[in-house]
Enzyme design. Sequence first.
Site, PDB file in Angstrom:
ATOM      1  N   GLU A 162       0.805  -1.214   0.000  1.00  0.00           N
ATOM      2  CA  GLU A 162       0.000   0.000   0.000  1.00  0.00           C
ATOM      3  C   GLU A 162       0.844   1.273   0.000  1.00  0.00           C
ATOM      4  OE1 GLU A 162      -2.938  -0.120  -0.940  1.00  0.00           O
ATOM      5  OE2 GLU A 162      -4.367  -0.373   0.686  1.00  0.00           O
ATOM      6  N   THR A 207      -5.559  10.934  -3.631  1.00  0.00           N
ATOM      7  CA  THR A 207      -5.509  10.681  -2.195  1.00  0.00           C
ATOM      8  C   THR A 207      -4.769  11.804  -1.476  1.00  0.00           C
ATOM      9  OG1 THR A 207      -5.555   8.297  -2.569  1.00  0.00           O
ATOM     10  CG2 THR A 207      -4.789   9.040  -0.422  1.00  0.00           C
TER      11      THR A 207
END
Length: 309
Positions: A128, A181
């Site tokens: 991630e 993000t």
Amino acid sequence: MNSIKIFCPATIANLNCGFDVMGLCLETIGDEMIINKVTEKGVRITKISGADLPLETTKNVAGVAALALLEKINPDFGFEIEIIKKIKAGSGIGSSSASAAGAVFGINQLLGKPFSRNELIAFAMKGEVVASGCEHADNVAPCLLGGFTLVRGYDPLDVIRIESPESLHAVVLHPHIEVKTADARAVLQPLIPLKDAITQWGNLGGLVAGLYTNDYDLIGRSLKDVLVEPLRKKFIPNFDEVVAVAKYKGALGAGISGAGPSIFALCKDNQTAQEVAKAMKHEYKKTTIPFDIHISKINATGVSEIVNN
């Protein structure tokens, strides 16, 4: 076993009140992955279809997660990975986590399952970092464990799996826009009023209690976010209108999936989910922005092997 084909499910993170700690696993949306055991040590990404992503192992979330696992076990053979992407990158429903979780699950199976699904979460989190710049488990945990998950803490990592009420369904509307993000993180406030914090953790406790007791009314009352959603919803056109029609048609609650731009709604059964999806679709057409809409049960299994009959 020298080869495995797996389904890597999409996920919804945050769930309104559970920012960075809650997530759920979806049943009908996900990637596929084929992993082969080979004689040459290491990990190679041989093919990616459905998305323009790097084949270089150290720049791919699946590759980085796989390497993290192999550092612990160091077998005298290697793995080749083919990824069939069906979750759009940047959709807010765990595209990167599906790749990271799928890679470590598949390799673990081919190694004879030396690690539990819970132990695989830490390896998937390493992947991630490639996508978001930080290790987080609110997507990879439900992808690996299925159902709902709560990340109680990271030091040490402590993830609790929560069974989903049997009839619960999710609706996901994915607008074809990009919400970075980094931008979604940049609007967040480092300090929050005590009153809002109390409201938020009360809702989080209520959501967890509602899931354990199958109390749909309590789940609905708890699906409220006073900290993050008010700051992020400006990135998603017609967000308030879509949430309003979803609730009017019977959704327990609705909000931003992950960092967006997807909007999710939780519904007590499939019939309600169908009506909610229809209403959300009708409302979002007013924006003229292309979008996809999905209806899914909660996936109780998580990432799984695809067995061809």
